[in-house]
Design an enzyme around this catalytic site. Structure first.
Site, short mmCIF file in Angstrom:
data_model
loop_
_atom_site.label_atom_id
_atom_site.label_comp_id
_atom_site.label_asym_id
_atom_site.label_seq_id
_atom_site.Cartn_x
_atom_site.Cartn_y
_atom_site.Cartn_z
N THR A 228 -15.58 -9.41 -28.52
CA THR A 228 -17.01 -9.14 -28.64
C THR A 228 -17.70 -9.01 -27.30
O THR A 228 -17.35 -9.68 -26.33
CB THR A 228 -17.70 -10.24 -29.48
N ASP A 229 -18.70 -8.13 -27.27
CA ASP A 229 -19.62 -8.03 -26.14
C ASP A 229 -20.36 -9.33 -25.98
O ASP A 229 -20.47 -10.09 -26.92
CB ASP A 229 -20.71 -7.01 -26.49
N LYS A 230 -20.91 -9.53 -24.81
CA LYS A 230 -21.74 -10.71 -24.62
C LYS A 230 -23.21 -10.38 -24.88
O LYS A 230 -23.83 -10.92 -25.80
CB LYS A 230 -21.57 -11.25 -23.20
N THR B 291 -16.09 -4.99 -30.71
CA THR B 291 -17.46 -4.49 -30.72
C THR B 291 -17.68 -3.57 -29.54
O THR B 291 -16.95 -3.63 -28.55
CB THR B 291 -18.49 -5.62 -30.65
#
Ligand code: ADP
Ligand code: MG
Length: 819
Positions: free
Chosen positions: A300-302, A561
């Site tokens: 996942t992106d942050k 993502t």
């Protein structure tokens, strides 16, 4: 300068004239066509032949009943298919595209369907053009026009009177740069409207599960066909009438093939997709639903996914601490900035840039009109390969970007050294702050900006707090045997701090791998890293793709993502590509299997849970349908080949089959999720829908039901005539099916959705009472009224079946997959 954009009054008038900016919808399939399509189905086909035979042989009652069964099945299939289709169609409404439009002098975010000729719109990297446009501003603009031309090489676009270079067409994709355009055609009047090609829509792909079920059905059909031929040959040899033999063969086929299954599965999937939509994840590709339940890693992106993406400036460190350099820095924040804050205080654009504007205005309210006064002459848009943005103005070039990168391009004239600034940046990052450097350059350097000679102004630190629901969601994933990996373009220390705050890694030292380390690693080392490291920082889009591939080589099922244009390959490659509904680009959305409506990581976790839930419900439906269908069919087969009196007539089998399809078979489709759903390991993808061990159990249940039917019939025959004995057998079989359902349901029970079980059991009992007691049905199906003793026997059989099913299925252990 010429008038820019429309006013709201003009928009209202134009709206009446031009209507909505959308292509005419394709004519929907007529309902009667859909109804006819139901006949394209093995069961209906076999039944139709049976009906023709019966009528040809003047068996009017049989013929009539078969026709009635056909109608019930068609209508049932039609209703369920319709419902599933509606659920999927409803998702389309979540996928509205927006455009940034100039109305009444302000940039506003409007649904793209509201665009009108004369509107001025922003053009951003990664977006699909929403209408036909004349270019009014263009910064390194490049578009993919393959939709119209078939040519996949991106073409450059400029401010020009040329009909090729100066025009952007609706439906084409911006692959680089940015700009502004003026709408000249909308909806059906656009080029794409003329050629009537549809813009990319969710493709109606069939679920692999459904394909597998259909294959199972067909395979069963073949086996049944052979059994049917054997049965009818034997029946014929023993001089039963040919009609009887054929009818027996046909009802055998009808009884064994679980034809109701595809319809039940469609409805289960549709209900699940609806629930997911309510929980913030839109499924674009139906097959994703079942894969979701098997996910082992979520990358996942942050920013925006794990964090709120609501930023505020926390700290500003200047190269020189005096008011003049402070002012230079504040001006820079406003100049090198795509966000805007209208007079009404409404802000639009990237939250990071909004935060910079807010900060500058707060620091010096005299700057309010600075942004509008100092026109921008040209732009270098931000991209992930060289993470900076620069704008050209009359007196300077304003630059901002990732600090390490900007530092490399700056002159060494300042007193503080690079290592001093590295220290400042690490310090800020350690607090979990996002850092961005400010710099400027002389206007003469515009064409050779990459070669450096920038002047360092300082560095800004921004706070972007973690989302509230994230820590719980990460803990849930961990409990469910799913690893969460953070993949971010941000600073390694910022990444590490946030990772610690949300519980993605244990407190203490966090291992972070950045772009350079990843690049330097050998394939074997990468596999090792992909197994051990949970935080990847300063990542570039190409690394994301490689990370997905490495994880997959390690045998993982990956959800990834992404939001940018360059993320599309990684999204496509991952088993579950997840795009952002708010911040993502259209390109990313179209490459993704799933979209998060508000970008929140927590929704991925609940989608995984829902994926598991749906898979369980489908598996349970199959586990229930197979033994009951097999038992029904085998009763006829065995009676025919051993020349026994048929315990249940072919017509009665049709009745049982139909009653099951409209009552019991639907129960698991509506069943609520298990509480322990996220406390189990992911299901191995290779695991067949019905694992070997379950086949053996299904066989045992089948044999039990079979023996019981013969036992009831034989016992009944000793006391009663054959009509009475058969009625008893039919009711006994239905009661046992209900009991098997109850036994399986009880083992998986949780606290909601029981009313569906009660309702369907109630409906089944009611139908059976009518079947036995109603004179009309008695005539048609050759049944007779049941006495109190009969009812007692029926309930006793049900009790036995319940015990047997409980014992054989051992449902408590059914879903712990040990290999
Ligand atoms: P994330 O993975 O957290 O979304 P990004 O890839 O968007 O990170 O950003 C990476 C770095 O690029 C940031 O740490 C910041 O320093 C810089 N950056 C981000 N947005 C911009 C922008 N609009 N202009 C200039 N630099 C930016
Ligand atoms: Mg980002």
């Amino acid at each position: 300068m010429e008038k820019r954009g429309l006013s709201s009054e003009e928009a209202v008038l134009l709206q009446q004239q031009f209507g909505l900016n959308q292509l005419p919808a394709p004519t929907p399939t007529r309902w009667w066509r859909k109804l006819l399509q139901q006949f394209n189905n093995t069961l209906i086909f076999i039944l139709s032949i049976a009906a023709i035979f019966s009528v040809a042989l003047s068996h009017w009652v049989d013929g009539g009943i078969i026709v009635a069964v056909i109608l019930v099945n068609t209508v049932l299939g039609f209703i369920q298919e319709n419902r599933a289709e509606k659920a999927v169609a409803a998702l389309q409404s979540y996928l509205v595209e927006y455009s940034l439009v100039l109305r009444d002098g302000d940039w506003q975010k409007l649904p793209s369907t509201n665009l009108l000729p004369g509107d001025w719109v922003r053009i951003e990297n990664g977006e699909r053009i929403a209408a036909d446009l004349h270019i009014r501003e263009a910064y390194q603009l490049q578009v993919d026009e393959s939709l119209l031309t078939g040519e996949s090489v991106p073409v450059d676009k400029h401010l020009s009177n040329d009909n090729v270079q100066g025009i952007l067409h609706a439906g084409t994709m911006v692959t680089r740069g940015s700009g502004v355009g003026e709408v000249f055609a909308t909806g059906a009047a656009t080029s794409i409207g003329h050629i009537q090609k549809l813009l990319a829509q969710t493709k109606p792909s069939q679920s692999p599960l459904l394909i597998r079920i259909n294959r199972l059905s067909r395979w069963l059909g073949l086996g049944v066909f052979i059994l049917a031929i054997i049965a009818s040959l034997i029946a014929w040899m023993h001089d039963d009438s040919l009609e009887f033999a054929i009818l027996a063969a046909i009802s055998l086929a009808v009884a064994i093939i679980p034809e109701g299954l595809p319809a039940v599965i469609s409805i289960t999937l549709a209900l699940g997709v609806q629930r997911m939509a309510q929980k913030g994840s839109i499924i674009r590709q139906l097959p994703a639903v079942e894969t979701l339940g098997a996910v082992t890693v979520i990358c996942t992106d942050k920013t925006g996914t794990l964090t709120e993406n609501r930023m505020a400036v926390e700290d500003l460190r200047l190269a020189q601490e005096n008011s003049e350099s402070l002012h230079r820095a504040l001006e820079n924040m406003l100049l090198c900035n795509d966000a805007e804050i209208s007079d009404a205080g409404q802000s639009s654009g990237d939250p990071l840039e909004q935060a910079l504007i807010d900060y500058a205005y707060d620091a010096d309210s005299a700057l309010i009109h600075y942004q509008k006064r100092n026109r921008r002459l040209d732009t270098r848009p931000f991209d992930h390969e060289s993470p900076y943005m620069a704008t050209l103005h009359a007196d300077r070039i304003a630059i901002k970007g990732a600090p390490e990168f900007v530092l490399q391009h700056c002159l060494q004239e300042q007193e503080q050294t690079d290592s001093f600034w590295q220290g400042v940046i690490s310090e800020m990052a350690n607090l979990g702050l996002r850092t961005i450097a400010l710099a400027e350059a002389d206007i003469s350097r515009w064409s050779s900006l990459d070669q450096g000679r920038w002047r360092w102004l300082g560095v800004v630190a921004l706070l972007d707090p973690p989302r509230q629901a994230v820590p719980a969601a990460i803990a849930a994933c961990r409990g469910a045997g799913i690893r969460v990996i953070m993949v971010t373009g941000d600073h390694p220390r910022t990444a590490a701090t946030i990772a610690r705050q949300i519980g993605l890694v244990e407190a203490g030292s966090v291992r972070v791998v950045d772009h350079a380390q990843w690049l330097a690693a050998s394939p074997a080392e990468r596999q090792q890293l992909a197994r051990e490291v949970n935080v990847f920082a300063r990542v570039q889009p190409a690394d994301k793709l490689e990370l997905v591939e490495t994880l997959q080589n390690n045998g993982e099922i990956v959800a990834m993502t992404g939001d940018g244009v360059n993320d599309a390959p990684a999204l496509r490659r991952a088993q579950i590509g997840v795009a952002m509904g708010l911040s993502g680009s259209t390109v990313a959305r179209e490459a993704a299997a799933m979209i998060l409506t508000d970008d929140d990581f927590a929704h991925i976790a609940s989608a995984v849970a829902e994926g598991r839930h749906i898979y369980n419900n489908i598996q349970r439906t199959v586990l229930f349908m197979l033994p009951t269908n097999f038992a029904q069919g085998m009763v006829i087969f065995i009676a025919v080949i051993f020349r026994m009196n048929l315990p249940i007539t072919p017509l009665q089998i049709l009745w049982i089959n139909t009653v099951t399809a409209i009552t019991l078979a639907l129960v698991f489709a509506f069943m609520g999720a298990d509480k322990a759903l996220m406390q189990q390991l992911p299901r191995p993808v290779a695991q067949p829908l019905v694992p070997g061990i379950l086949w053996r159990r299904i066989t045992l249940v089948t044999i039990f039901l079979l023996l019981m039917v013969f036992a009831i019939f034989e016992a009944g025959s000793t006391f009663y005539d054959v009509v009475h004995a058969r009625t008893l057998a039919v009711n006994g079989l239905m009661a046992m099916e209900g009991a098997v359902l109850l036994a399986m349901y009880g083992a998986w029970r949780n606290d909601r959705g029981d009313w569906i079980l009660i309702g369907s059991l109630g409906a089944m009992i009611l139908l059976q009472v009518l079947f036995s007691q109603l004179t009309f049905l008695q005539l048609v199906f050759q049944t007779t009224s049941m006495s109190l003793i009969d009812i007692g026997i029926i309930f006793f059989t049900a009790l036995l079946a319940w015990l047997a099913a409980r014992l054989i299925m051992h449902p408590q252990q059914m879903f712990t997959f040990k290999s």
